[in-house]
Design a protein around this motif. Structure first.
Motif, PDB file in Angstrom:
ATOM      1  N   ASN B 103       0.676  -1.280  -0.186  1.00  0.00           N
ATOM      2  CA  ASN B 103       0.020   0.045  -0.188  1.00  0.00           C
ATOM      3  C   ASN B 103       0.948   1.217   0.096  1.00  0.00           C
ATOM      4  O   ASN B 103       0.545   1.959  -0.863  1.00  0.00           O
ATOM      5  N   LYS B 104       2.048   1.128   0.765  1.00  0.00           N
ATOM      6  CA  LYS B 104       2.679   2.372   1.121  1.00  0.00           C
ATOM      7  C   LYS B 104       3.585   2.581  -0.298  1.00  0.00           C
ATOM      8  O   LYS B 104       3.619   3.830  -0.858  1.00  0.00           O
ATOM      9  N   ASN B 107       1.317   4.074  -2.898  1.00  0.00           N
ATOM     10  CA  ASN B 107       1.061   5.512  -2.676  1.00  0.00           C
ATOM     11  C   ASN B 107       2.168   6.322  -3.117  1.00  0.00           C
ATOM     12  O   ASN B 107       1.910   7.319  -3.779  1.00  0.00           O
ATOM     13  N   ASN B 110       2.330   6.514  -6.947  1.00  0.00           N
ATOM     14  CA  ASN B 110       1.342   7.196  -7.488  1.00  0.00           C
ATOM     15  C   ASN B 110       1.658   8.861  -7.210  1.00  0.00           C
ATOM     16  O   ASN B 110       1.191   9.662  -8.300  1.00  0.00           O
TER      17      ASN B 110
END
Lengths: 133, 291
Positions: B103-104, B107, B110
């Protein structure tokens, strides 16, 4: 007034000593200093040397500490050190062996970070031998 | 109705699986105790280190602080250190860590950051290589170590600090699992470089005034490398304890499931056997009647 204070010597893997003492002499970065009860708050860096704890004006225990930090607050002294051991556990040959071991490892590896690491370890062992022999 | 021989073979195979899982459960249980003691004995050092760092940072003039403490202006390069176990068969232990890390990483990607991944423990690489193979710069196995000692952690932290000096990254995060109990481990994310997180409150937490020896800045500069090493060390130990705990729970479940499977297979087997006997009896009886 308190006659003694709490002293903890902590290494990453265990708590080497914890108890009440009259005085502790710590090898500080800028010279040895003695800690007595109700010392003012202090954070100090440590240089390689021997730390002595006193009970009834006699040396109770001696520890070798290589590096780390000492913190005194609320009548409690805490010494954090990566490398610390009772001076009675010192064996010259062990350190001589470990130096040659590290030398060997250093020559085997080509990774820069590992070379620096082993050099540090050799220096550490040399300092320990020099101070304690 | 299934063939009797087939059923018998199935039961035997489940039984041997059950033996293995229950043995693994016992082994993990025995190792857990030791790993747990080690993890817990490293906590005082970590906590005290944090207190000293908090104290010093709240007393130092931040404008002159080195980048390793207050961070750089442009935080483009990120280093993600993922600490997992080397072996599997420990339930969702590694998945929880890598999920948090994924997830990190997503992120960060992105928001157009550059990400580098350093895996400590083989499983991290196994989980991430499908999606982020290009980003993995190195994978350090744990199993080569006889014992997880401080030296191992110091070696890793040395590598990281050297990378920082060579300006290969600006921010480093570690991912590991905090050992709560044998059945509960929590995947964690911690920033190790720079020391201060963005927007962290550095105002004085207590009123204690300290004398510093040498100067605050000097003390702080030496605290940071030790802090990186100890954070990694404690992460490794927490992981080791968590892995054994997770494995014990997973193997306990597996043993129980195997037991249930054996029960239902045995029932099936007995039914088939009886059905066959009945069938044979009917054949005999109807044969006798016919005579």
């Amino acid at each position: 007034m308190d006659k003694n204070f709490l002293f903890d010597l902590i290494t990453p893997s265990k708590n080497l000593i914890s108890g009440d003492f009259d005085m502790v002499v710590v090898p500080g970065e800028e010279g040895d200093f003695g800690i007595l009860p109700n010392h003012s708050n202090l954070i100090s860096q440590i240089r390689p040397g021997v730390l002595n704890t006193y009970k009834n004006n006699k040396i109770d225990k001696s520890f070798f500490i290589y590096s780390g930090f000492a913190e005194f607050s609320n009548n409690q002294l805490i010494v954090l050190s990566e490398t610390a051991f009772d001076v009675n556990d010192f064996k010259l040959n062990n350190y001589k062996d470990s130096i040659s071991e590290y030398e060997k490892l250093k020559n085997q590896t080509k990774v820069e970070s590992e070379i620096i690491f082993f050099e540090k370890k050799i220096e550490e062992a040399n300092t320990i031998i020099e101070i304690l022999k | 109705m299934a063939n009797l021989k087939e059923l018998r073979d199935r039961i035997n195979s489940v039984q041997s699986t059950k033996k293995i899982t229950s043995a693994m459960k016992l082994v993990a249980g025995a190792r857990l105790k030791k790993a747990q003691t080690e993890a817990e004995s490293s906590r005082p050092y970590v906590n005290k280190m944090q207190t000293i760092i908090d104290n010093v940072t709240s007393n130092v003039n931040m404008e002159n602080a080195p980048a390793i403490i207050k961070g750089k202006e442009n935080n483009k390069n990120h280093l993600i250190i993922i600490m997992t176990s080397d072996r599997g068969l420990c339930g969702g232990f590694n998945t929880a860590i890598t999920k948090l890390a994924k997830n990190k990483i997503k992120n960060l990607l992105n928001s157009n950051k550059i990400v580098k991944i350093l895996c400590v423990g083989k499983k991290g690489q196994d989980h991430l290589k499908r999606e982020f193979n290009d980003l993995i710069i190195d994978s350090i196995p744990i199993s080569g170590q006889k014992k997880i000692d401080y030296e191992f952690a110091a070696k890793i932290s040395n590598k990281i600090l050297l990378m920082y000096e060579n300006e290969e990254f600006d921010i480093a995060h570690i991912f590991f699992s905090l050992f709560k109990s044998a059945i509960k481990q929590e995947a964690q994310l911690k920033q190790i470089i720079p020391v201060l997180e963005d927007g962290q409150d550095i105002s004085k937490k207590d009123d204690a005034i300290y004398d510093y020896e040498p100067e605050e800045e000097e003390v702080l500069k030496n605290l940071v490398p030790q802090n990186v090493a100890i954070q990694i060390f404690s992460g490794l130990l927490e992981n080791a304890a968590g892995e054994q705990g997770a494995r014990m729970t997973a193997m306990d479940n597996a043993t129980r499931n195997a037991g249930e499977l054996i029960d239902s297979l045995t029932l099936n087997y007995n039914r088939s056997r009886q059905a066959q006997i009945t069938k044979e009896l009917i054949e005999v009886i109807s044969g006798a009647e016919a005579v």
